[in-house]
Scaffold this active site. Structure first.
Site, PDB file in Angstrom:
ATOM      1  N   TYR A 187       0.843  -1.370   0.116  1.00 23.94           N
ATOM      2  CA  TYR A 187      -0.054   0.044   0.024  1.00 23.94           C
ATOM      3  C   TYR A 187       0.802   1.275   0.017  1.00 23.94           C
ATOM      4  O   TYR A 187       0.440   2.303  -0.159  1.00 23.94           O
ATOM      5  CB  TYR A 187      -1.131   0.116   1.182  1.00 23.94           C
ATOM      6  CG  TYR A 187      -2.030  -1.022   1.330  1.00 23.94           C
ATOM      7  CD1 TYR A 187      -2.101  -1.853   0.239  1.00 23.94           C
ATOM      8  CD2 TYR A 187      -2.754  -1.342   2.504  1.00 23.94           C
ATOM      9  CE1 TYR A 187      -3.021  -3.054   0.525  1.00 23.94           C
ATOM     10  CE2 TYR A 187      -3.622  -2.121   2.620  1.00 23.94           C
ATOM     11  CZ  TYR A 187      -3.894  -3.223   1.601  1.00 23.94           C
ATOM     12  OH  TYR A 187      -4.770  -4.023   1.718  1.00 23.94           O
ATOM     13  N   HIS A 196       0.306 -11.816   1.756  1.00 19.98           N
ATOM     14  CA  HIS A 196      -0.900 -11.016   1.059  1.00 19.98           C
ATOM     15  C   HIS A 196      -1.383 -11.793  -0.118  1.00 19.98           C
ATOM     16  O   HIS A 196      -2.850 -11.493  -0.219  1.00 19.98           O
ATOM     17  CB  HIS A 196      -0.291  -9.834   0.669  1.00 19.98           C
ATOM     18  CG  HIS A 196      -1.187  -8.426   0.412  1.00 19.98           C
ATOM     19  ND1 HIS A 196      -0.840  -7.427   0.085  1.00 19.98           N
ATOM     20  CD2 HIS A 196      -2.291  -8.704  -0.092  1.00 19.98           C
ATOM     21  CE1 HIS A 196      -1.773  -6.732   0.241  1.00 19.98           C
ATOM     22  NE2 HIS A 196      -2.965  -7.369  -0.217  1.00 19.98           N
ATOM     23  N   VAL A 244     -12.004   7.755   4.023  1.00 14.66           N
ATOM     24  CA  VAL A 244     -11.129   9.018   4.312  1.00 14.66           C
ATOM     25  C   VAL A 244     -12.100  10.168   5.194  1.00 14.66           C
ATOM     26  O   VAL A 244     -11.481  11.269   5.180  1.00 14.66           O
ATOM     27  CB  VAL A 244     -10.441   9.709   3.022  1.00 14.66           C
ATOM     28  CG1 VAL A 244      -9.206   8.614   2.676  1.00 14.66           C
ATOM     29  CG2 VAL A 244     -11.520   9.797   1.926  1.00 14.66           C
TER      30      VAL A 244
HETATM   31  N1  LIG Z   1      -5.981  -8.486   1.770  1.00 15.93           N
HETATM   32  C1  LIG Z   1      -6.287  -7.647   0.468  1.00 15.93           C
HETATM   33  O1  LIG Z   1      -6.123  -8.511  -0.736  1.00 15.93           O
HETATM   34  C2  LIG Z   1      -7.080  -6.627   0.462  1.00 15.93           C
HETATM   35  C3  LIG Z   1      -7.835  -6.017  -0.680  1.00 15.93           C
HETATM   36  C4  LIG Z   1      -8.558  -4.981  -0.556  1.00 15.93           C
HETATM   37  C5  LIG Z   1      -8.389  -4.393   0.516  1.00 15.93           C
HETATM   38  N2  LIG Z   1      -8.024  -4.659   1.687  1.00 15.93           N
HETATM   39  C6  LIG Z   1      -8.158  -4.011   3.140  1.00 15.93           C
HETATM   40  O2  LIG Z   1      -9.690  -3.949   3.222  1.00 15.93           O
HETATM   41  C7  LIG Z   1      -9.903  -2.446   3.458  1.00 15.93           C
HETATM   42  C8  LIG Z   1     -11.274  -1.943   3.088  1.00 15.93           C
HETATM   43  O3  LIG Z   1     -11.233  -2.453   1.486  1.00 15.93           O
HETATM   44  P1  LIG Z   1     -11.420  -1.297   0.633  1.00 15.93           P
HETATM   45  O4  LIG Z   1     -10.897  -0.137   0.899  1.00 15.93           O
HETATM   46  O5  LIG Z   1     -11.107  -1.740  -0.662  1.00 15.93           O
HETATM   47  O6  LIG Z   1     -13.073  -1.114   0.241  1.00 15.93           O
HETATM   48  P2  LIG Z   1     -14.301  -0.901   1.078  1.00 15.93           P
HETATM   49  O7  LIG Z   1     -14.095  -0.789   2.676  1.00 15.93           O
HETATM   50  O8  LIG Z   1     -15.321  -2.109   0.683  1.00 15.93           O
HETATM   51  O9  LIG Z   1     -14.941   0.397   0.499  1.00 15.93           O
HETATM   52  C9  LIG Z   1     -14.128   1.473   0.794  1.00 15.93           C
HETATM   53  C10 LIG Z   1     -15.156   2.652  -0.181  1.00 15.93           C
HETATM   54  O10 LIG Z   1     -16.385   2.664   0.531  1.00 15.93           O
HETATM   55  C11 LIG Z   1     -16.546   4.174   1.001  1.00 15.93           C
HETATM   56  N3  LIG Z   1     -17.145   4.202   2.242  1.00 15.93           N
HETATM   57  C12 LIG Z   1     -16.728   3.911   3.427  1.00 15.93           C
HETATM   58  N4  LIG Z   1     -17.632   4.066   4.411  1.00 15.93           N
HETATM   59  C13 LIG Z   1     -18.811   4.512   3.846  1.00 15.93           C
HETATM   60  C14 LIG Z   1     -19.993   4.790   4.399  1.00 15.93           C
HETATM   61  N5  LIG Z   1     -20.404   4.840   5.860  1.00 15.93           N
HETATM   62  N6  LIG Z   1     -20.865   5.367   3.487  1.00 15.93           N
HETATM   63  C15 LIG Z   1     -20.878   5.342   2.095  1.00 15.93           C
HETATM   64  N7  LIG Z   1     -19.391   5.149   1.435  1.00 15.93           N
HETATM   65  C16 LIG Z   1     -18.168   4.569   2.384  1.00 15.93           C
HETATM   66  C17 LIG Z   1     -15.304   4.600   0.843  1.00 15.93           C
HETATM   67  O11 LIG Z   1     -15.230   5.828   0.449  1.00 15.93           O
HETATM   68  P3  LIG Z   1     -14.527   7.344   1.208  1.00 15.93           P
HETATM   69  O12 LIG Z   1     -13.214   7.017   1.429  1.00 15.93           O
HETATM   70  O13 LIG Z   1     -14.616   8.345   0.092  1.00 15.93           O
HETATM   71  O14 LIG Z   1     -15.447   7.720   2.422  1.00 15.93           O
HETATM   72  C18 LIG Z   1     -14.589   4.058  -0.063  1.00 15.93           C
HETATM   73  O15 LIG Z   1     -15.000   4.404  -1.510  1.00 15.93           O
HETATM   74  C19 LIG Z   1      -8.703  -1.886   2.904  1.00 15.93           C
HETATM   75  O16 LIG Z   1      -8.531  -0.538   3.103  1.00 15.93           O
HETATM   76  C20 LIG Z   1      -7.291  -2.868   2.946  1.00 15.93           C
HETATM   77  O17 LIG Z   1      -7.208  -2.345   4.519  1.00 15.93           O
HETATM   78  C21 LIG Z   1      -7.252  -5.712   1.495  1.00 15.93           C
END
Ligand SMILES: NC(=O)c1ccc[n+]([C@@H]2O[C@H](COP(=O)([O-])OP(=O)(O)OC[C@H]3O[C@@H](n4cnc5c(N)ncnc54)[C@H](OP(=O)(O)O)[C@@H]3O)[C@@H](O)[C@H]2O)c1
Length: 286
Positions: A48, A106, A229
């Site tokens: 990241y 990962h 964010v």
């Molecule tokens: N192990 C892996 O391979 C892997 C892969 C992907 C992700 N991850 C981990 O999982 C975490 C979460 O996954 P992700 O970031 O891909 O996706 P996610 O959490 O499913 O979605 C994030 C999105 O949702 C929005 N959001 C968040 N809270 C919200 C709310 N209450 N209402 C409306 N929209 C909302 C955010 O927008 P804003 O930021 O604009 O608010 C962002 O666009 C990552 O940060 C990472 O740590 C791990």
């Protein structure tokens, strides 16, 4: 906050804050806001490129290290025994920490076995409090556990209402592995935030769709890693422990499962090609 207990007795908060895709110049602010909102569980990865910013924000954040749970993930480029060990030393330096709560491999590709043996050794030396994997299917998870000294304690996989991972969850529960959900909102794909079933349930509880999704996951004893964010969304996403979904609501959400990834299929050889390409593009960066 509610917690789950890993196979070695380490407690993991059921809700974590993920920093994937938060640009370096926004990560410190986001982590400051998340700490202020009350998050104590943070999820980053070598790939990241923001471990350093997370570490700085935590060091300046005024919360005792012992109250925090921090995860990082080893990037494929660093797989293999010696390389993995060296990469974790670099992660510790970037994070400004003398231990990491959870380190995950990962992706299930390349020299997973060499990398795993490095995690086992660092775990036994006390530099890592728990070790696990990410994106491993149940067969790969069983294999790694069966032929090594220490079995994975967690597996972080894509889990959201469109891809509910029912069978992998059952396999993990059987083996005492903690299931962590990445992309709990599917990053908003397939209209998840506007889904009528989720909206109706949210209205019923005076909550948002995001809160219903996180509640649904944590109620299934899955650790949810959410990213935002925006401070008001961070606060909203933490505010899920004062209501409970009923059986009918859980069943209605179960019906939304398509058993298909919103991102990519780890069983598809094209996914391996994608990672090979990504490695070539990023070589030396992570
Ligand atoms: N192990 C892996 O391979 C892997 C892969 C992907 C992700 N991850 C981990 O999982 C975490 C979460 O996954 P992700 O970031 O891909 O996706 P996610 O959490 O499913 O979605 C994030 C999105 O949702 C929005 N959001 C968040 N809270 C919200 C709310 N209450 N209402 C409306 N929209 C909302 C955010 O927008 P804003 O930021 O604009 O608010 C962002 O666009 C990552 O940060 C990472 O740590 C791990």
């Amino acid at each position: 906050m509610e917690y789950l207990t890993m196979a070695n007795g380490v407690k993991i908060p059921k809700l974590g804050f993920g920093v994937f895709q938060i640009p370096q110049d926004q990560t410190e602010q986001a982590v400051h806001d998340a700490l202020e909102a009350g998050y104590r569980h943070f999820d980053t990865a070598q790939s990241y490129f923001n471990e350093e910013q997370l570490g700085t924000a935590i060091a300046d954040g005024g919360v005792d290290r012992s109250e925090l749970f921090v995860t990082t993930k080893v990037w494929i480029e660093h797989y293999g025994y010696e390389q993995t060990k060296a990469s974790i030393e670099r992660s510790l330096t970037k994070l400004r920490m003398d231990y990491i709560d959870l380190v995950l491999l990962h992706q299930p590709f390349a020299d997973v076995y060499g990398a795993w043996r490095a995690l086992e050794d660092l775990y036994e030396q006390g530099k890592i409090r728990s070790i696990g994997v990410s994106n491993f299917s149940p067969d790969r998870l069983a294999d790694l556990g069966a032929f090594n000294r220490i079995a994975p304690m967690a597996d972080q996989i894509e889990t959201n209402p469109r891809n509910q991972q029912i069978t992998p969850h059952e396999e993990m529960a059987k083996r005492g592995v903690i299931h962590e959900a990445w992309a709990p909102f599917g990053e908003g794909r397939s209209g998840l935030f506007d889904d009528p079933t989720l909206k109706a349930i949210a209205d019923n509880h005076g909550k948002s769709v995001a809160q219903v999704i996180l509640r649904w996951l944590t109620q299934r004893d899955i650790v949810a890693i959410a990213k935002s964010v925006h401070k008001e969304r961070m606060e909203q996403n933490l505010d899920i422990f004062d209501f409970r979904l009923g059986e009918q609501e859980m069943n209605a959400i179960a019906a939304l499962d398509t058993k298909t990834s919103l991102f990519f299929d780890h069983h598809d050889p094209a996914t391996v090609d994608m990672f090979v390409h990504m490695l070539e593009e990023r070589r030396g960066r992570a």
